[in-house]
Every structure is written in structure tokens, then in C-alpha cells.
Design an enzyme around this catalytic site. Structure first.
Site, PDB file in Angstrom:
ATOM      1  N   ALA A  27      37.520  49.831  36.298  1.00 57.35           N
ATOM      2  CA  ALA A  27      38.520  49.998  37.307  1.00 57.35           C
ATOM      3  C   ALA A  27      39.212  48.839  37.571  1.00 57.35           C
ATOM      4  O   ALA A  27      39.520  48.586  38.656  1.00 57.35           O
ATOM      5  CB  ALA A  27      38.111  50.999  38.654  1.00 57.35           C
ATOM      6  N   HIS A  29      41.392  45.581  37.981  1.00 54.09           N
ATOM      7  CA  HIS A  29      42.958  45.208  38.616  1.00 54.09           C
ATOM      8  C   HIS A  29      43.261  44.068  38.508  1.00 54.09           C
ATOM      9  O   HIS A  29      42.160  42.890  37.850  1.00 54.09           O
ATOM     10  CB  HIS A  29      42.816  45.748  40.028  1.00 54.09           C
ATOM     11  CG  HIS A  29      41.380  45.202  40.890  1.00 54.09           C
ATOM     12  ND1 HIS A  29      41.618  43.946  41.029  1.00 54.09           N
ATOM     13  CD2 HIS A  29      40.712  45.931  41.438  1.00 54.09           C
ATOM     14  CE1 HIS A  29      40.362  43.544  41.932  1.00 54.09           C
ATOM     15  NE2 HIS A  29      39.851  44.578  41.866  1.00 54.09           N
ATOM     16  N   GLU A  30      44.300  43.180  39.127  1.00 55.34           N
ATOM     17  CA  GLU A  30      44.665  42.040  38.920  1.00 55.34           C
ATOM     18  C   GLU A  30      43.375  40.948  39.267  1.00 55.34           C
ATOM     19  O   GLU A  30      43.345  39.776  38.586  1.00 55.34           O
ATOM     20  CB  GLU A  30      45.850  41.714  39.704  1.00 55.34           C
ATOM     21  CG  GLU A  30      46.623  40.287  39.509  1.00 55.34           C
ATOM     22  CD  GLU A  30      46.671  39.825  38.151  1.00 55.34           C
ATOM     23  OE1 GLU A  30      46.457  38.977  37.946  1.00 55.34           O
ATOM     24  OE2 GLU A  30      47.274  40.858  37.373  1.00 55.34           O
ATOM     25  N   HIS A  32      40.269  41.082  38.681  1.00 55.25           N
ATOM     26  CA  HIS A  32      39.485  40.809  37.403  1.00 55.25           C
ATOM     27  C   HIS A  32      40.308  40.193  36.317  1.00 55.25           C
ATOM     28  O   HIS A  32      39.420  39.344  35.732  1.00 55.25           O
ATOM     29  CB  HIS A  32      39.065  42.364  36.994  1.00 55.25           C
ATOM     30  CG  HIS A  32      38.425  43.434  37.713  1.00 55.25           C
ATOM     31  ND1 HIS A  32      38.927  44.408  38.336  1.00 55.25           N
ATOM     32  CD2 HIS A  32      37.130  43.272  38.150  1.00 55.25           C
ATOM     33  CE1 HIS A  32      37.965  45.170  39.062  1.00 55.25           C
ATOM     34  NE2 HIS A  32      36.621  44.279  38.944  1.00 55.25           N
ATOM     35  N   GLY A 143      34.161  36.355  41.304  1.00 54.87           N
ATOM     36  CA  GLY A 143      35.304  35.985  42.190  1.00 54.87           C
ATOM     37  C   GLY A 143      34.763  35.424  43.711  1.00 54.87           C
ATOM     38  O   GLY A 143      33.722  35.914  44.032  1.00 54.87           O
ATOM     39  N   ASP A 146      33.971  37.657  46.934  1.00 55.07           N
ATOM     40  CA  ASP A 146      32.584  38.287  47.042  1.00 55.07           C
ATOM     41  C   ASP A 146      31.680  36.999  47.383  1.00 55.07           C
ATOM     42  O   ASP A 146      30.673  36.760  46.684  1.00 55.07           O
ATOM     43  CB  ASP A 146      32.183  39.213  46.237  1.00 55.07           C
ATOM     44  CG  ASP A 146      32.930  40.519  46.082  1.00 55.07           C
ATOM     45  OD1 ASP A 146      33.419  40.996  47.161  1.00 55.07           O
ATOM     46  OD2 ASP A 146      33.585  40.790  45.093  1.00 55.07           O
ATOM     47  N   GLN A 149      27.937  37.560  47.672  1.00 52.16           N
ATOM     48  CA  GLN A 149      27.406  37.928  45.930  1.00 52.16           C
ATOM     49  C   GLN A 149      27.368  36.725  45.310  1.00 52.16           C
ATOM     50  O   GLN A 149      26.428  36.250  44.492  1.00 52.16           O
ATOM     51  CB  GLN A 149      28.418  38.945  45.218  1.00 52.16           C
ATOM     52  CG  GLN A 149      28.142  39.069  44.073  1.00 52.16           C
ATOM     53  CD  GLN A 149      28.965  40.188  43.330  1.00 52.16           C
ATOM     54  OE1 GLN A 149      28.695  41.354  43.648  1.00 52.16           O
ATOM     55  NE2 GLN A 149      30.272  40.037  42.710  1.00 52.16           N
ATOM     56  N   SER A 182      40.811  46.269  45.789  1.00 49.34           N
ATOM     57  CA  SER A 182      40.842  47.706  45.362  1.00 49.34           C
ATOM     58  C   SER A 182      40.918  48.716  46.547  1.00 49.34           C
ATOM     59  O   SER A 182      41.732  49.729  46.589  1.00 49.34           O
ATOM     60  CB  SER A 182      39.916  48.246  44.222  1.00 49.34           C
ATOM     61  OG  SER A 182      38.495  47.985  44.641  1.00 49.34           O
ATOM     62  N   ARG A 183      40.485  48.230  47.879  1.00 44.93           N
ATOM     63  CA  ARG A 183      40.502  49.155  48.928  1.00 44.93           C
ATOM     64  C   ARG A 183      41.848  49.094  49.844  1.00 44.93           C
ATOM     65  O   ARG A 183      42.050  49.863  50.542  1.00 44.93           O
ATOM     66  CB  ARG A 183      39.343  48.576  49.938  1.00 44.93           C
ATOM     67  CG  ARG A 183      37.971  48.909  49.374  1.00 44.93           C
ATOM     68  CD  ARG A 183      36.950  48.421  50.308  1.00 44.93           C
ATOM     69  NE  ARG A 183      35.717  48.557  49.707  1.00 44.93           N
ATOM     70  CZ  ARG A 183      34.723  48.583  50.471  1.00 44.93           C
ATOM     71  NH1 ARG A 183      34.592  48.412  51.688  1.00 44.93           N
ATOM     72  NH2 ARG A 183      33.408  48.665  49.945  1.00 44.93           N
TER      73      ARG A 183
HETATM   74  O1  PAF Z   1      31.250  42.295  41.722  1.00 42.51           O
HETATM   75  C1  PAF Z   1      30.948  43.288  40.887  1.00 42.51           C
HETATM   76  O2  PAF Z   1      31.988  44.153  40.478  1.00 42.51           O
HETATM   77  C2  PAF Z   1      29.443  43.760  40.772  1.00 42.51           C
HETATM   78  O3  PAF Z   1      28.819  43.722  41.866  1.00 42.51           O
HETATM   79  C3  PAF Z   1      28.930  43.227  39.427  1.00 42.51           C
HETATM   80  C4  PAF Z   1      28.730  41.761  39.707  1.00 42.51           C
HETATM   81  C5  PAF Z   1      29.639  43.515  38.254  1.00 42.51           C
HETATM   82  C6  PAF Z   1      27.537  43.842  39.380  1.00 42.51           C
HETATM   83  O4  PAF Z   1      27.398  45.209  39.243  1.00 42.51           O
END
Ligand code: PAF
Length: 279
Positions: A27, A29-30, A32, A143, A146, A149, A182-183
């Protein structure tokens, strides 16, 4: 651009001098695409993974409803010069169903976003570990939006000695400062206006830090911006330690990630900024 669906086909790909991987759940978007453009600058072979990871969803319905748009994703990736896409099935990634052995994000996975989404970061670091082993890149790009993450992934590669460099790309923003997500499509016009308080708060906090304010005052500055916007239902506005996502306060001096999470209408949004306190 080669599309691979199995670990065996992925392993058979010729290896570039400097392989860079961008992991996604599709899915695209910009946000990514900015990661992929950065990946192109960092190496000579870019692999994008597209896999909706069931382990990182706390609600089965969210997992089932997650958009799967591989054809459209491939059409976006081809013109960017991506060398290969790895889009495995769930059976390819988890042949025995829920894996018997998985990775824990430890305390990083239990605070802030992890408290709001129990098990989420354990699922993320498990699939990231698997995808790093499968793609064996020199660099992996994530990114900065996050932030937690990124902290969890850096801890993963440090603590499990995975030989890969982690690169980040700054949060992409609309002209008015709202972090792209995306939200954002779920926000009404009024909610979108309220949501600007999140970026407004992290910018105000960073400006206070730059002018030499203490961490207590930096946090108070940002929280005042949020308190002035009744459309924002605040979850947290904190200073995170960039090393381990622990919360910082008081007279702490050094690098911090100012992070916010809030509900605007029915939509949960996050934003953050990295700054230095105590210049
Ligand atoms: O950031 C995401 O899209 C997800 O958490 C990742 C890093 C692809 C792991 O599924």
C-alpha cells in the site's frame, strides 16, 4: 525489476556491490517512495520487501482489512529503478504458523507505542530479523516517523549482531507541517486542522530546546500547544531516549526524541522530532 515470491528465488538473485533493502507492508505512498529514493543513493542494488506481517497486528480484523495492492505497488516501484521486489506469502514466511521461536523487543516494546499496541514491536523485530537474514543487505532504510520502530530495529541489530547498517529518512511533511501518514485520509477537514497541533507541539518543543530551555520547559512548551487544541485527545507527549525509548525528564541534557501520540476524531496519529537539550 524482478519479482520474487520465495526465499529460494531471492537467494538466487545476483548480489550487488552494496545491497540496500527497504521493508514495507505494501500500500505504498510518498513516504515509502522517499525511503526508496534514499536507498538508490546508498547502494547499487535496491530490494523492496512487501509483506503484511500478521505478527505485528494486535487485532485480527486490522490484519485482514490491511490493503493489499501489489499490482499498484509494483507500478510505483518500477520507475524508481528498484532491482527486485520480495513479496512472499504468509506460508513462505511462517510455514509453521505462529513461529515457535521469535524475537522480543524487550522493554522497548512495552512502552509508549508498545503500551498502546501490546506485542506490536515483538512482531516487528521478528519479521525484520527474518527479512534481514533473507535479503542479507549491507544497508536497511527506515522512516524516522516511526521513531520507536527505528530504536527497536537498531537494538535488534546491535544485540543480535546482525551485520547491517541502519539508515533513516526524515519524516515527510505536508506544506503546513503535518507528518505524512496513510491514516491522514481518515481525517475530516476540521480534524486535519486540529491534527496540526501535533507537529506544532514538536516544532515548538524543538525551538525551545534550541534556545537553551531545560527539558522540563521544552516539554511544557509542547504540551501547551496541544492543550490549546480541544480536537486533540492526547495519549502522550514525551522526551524519549534515542538509545532505548525510555522516557527522559527534569534536568536531562543531550539528544532526545520529542514524541507525541494522540487521537484526533477516531484516528490515532504520531509525530516526533529529534533535538538536543542543554546546548
Ligand atoms: O514499517 C513498516 O511498514 C513495518 O513495520 C515493517 C518494518 C515493514 C515490518 O513489517
Amino acid at each position: 525489476m524482478i519479482l520474487t515470491r520465495t526465499a529460494a528465488d531471492l537467494a538466487a538473485l545476483p548480489r550487488g556491490e552494496r545491497r540496500v533493502v527497504v521493508m514495507t507492508m505494501g500500500a505504498l505512498h510518498e513516504g515509502h517512495l522517499s525511503l526508496i529514493r534514499r536507498a538508490k543513493d546508498l547502494g547499487d542494488q535496491v530490494i523492496v520487501t512487501v509483506f503484511v506481517n500478521p505478527l505485528q497486528f494486535d487485532e485480527l480484523t486490522d490484519y485482514e482489512r490491511y490493503p493489499r495492492t501489489l499490482e499498484a505497488d509494483l507500478a510505483l516501484l518500477e520507475p524508481l529503478g528498484v532491482d527486485a521486489v520480495f513479496a512472499p506469502s504468509e506460508a513462505e514466511m511462517y510455514p509453521a504458523g505462529v513461529p515457535a521461536v521469535s524475537v522480543s523487543a524487550g522493554v522497548i516494546g512495552r512502552v509508549l507505542e508498545g503500551a498502546a499496541r501490546p506485542g506490536h514491536f515483538d512482531g516487528v523485530v521478528t519479521v525484520v530479523a527474518k527479512l534481514l537474514h533473507l535479503t542479507a543487505p549491507h544497508v536497511a532504510v527506515f522512516g524516522a516517523k516511526d521513531a520507536q520502530q527505528v530504536i527497536a530495529v537498531r537494538a535488534l541489530v546491535r544485540d543480535l549482531n546482525i551485520p547491517v547498517e541502519i539508515a533513516t529518512v526524515a519524516t515527510q511533511r505536508d506544506d503546513d507541517g503535518l507528518a505524512r501518514s496513510s491514516r491522514n485520509v481518515f481525517l475530516s477537514a476540521a480534524e486535519r486542522a486540529s491534527a496540526l497541533a501535533l507537529s506544532g507541539a514538536v516544532f515548538a518543543a524543538a525551538a525551545a530546546a534550541e534556545s537553551g530551555a531545560s527539558l522540563t520547559d521544552v516539554l511544557a512548551t509542547g504540551r501547551a500547544v496541544l492543550a490549546a487544541e480541544p480536537g486533540v485527545n492526547l495519549d502522550y507527549f514525551v522526551a524519549m531516549n534515542p538509545a532505548d525509548a525510555s522516557e527522559l525528564a527534569g534536568d536531562y541534557r543531550g539528544d532526545v526524541v520529542i514524541a507525541v501520540a494522540a487521537r484526533v476524531g477516531d484516528t490515532r496519529l504520531i509525530d516526533n522530532i529529534t533535538t538536543r537539550v542543554g546546548r
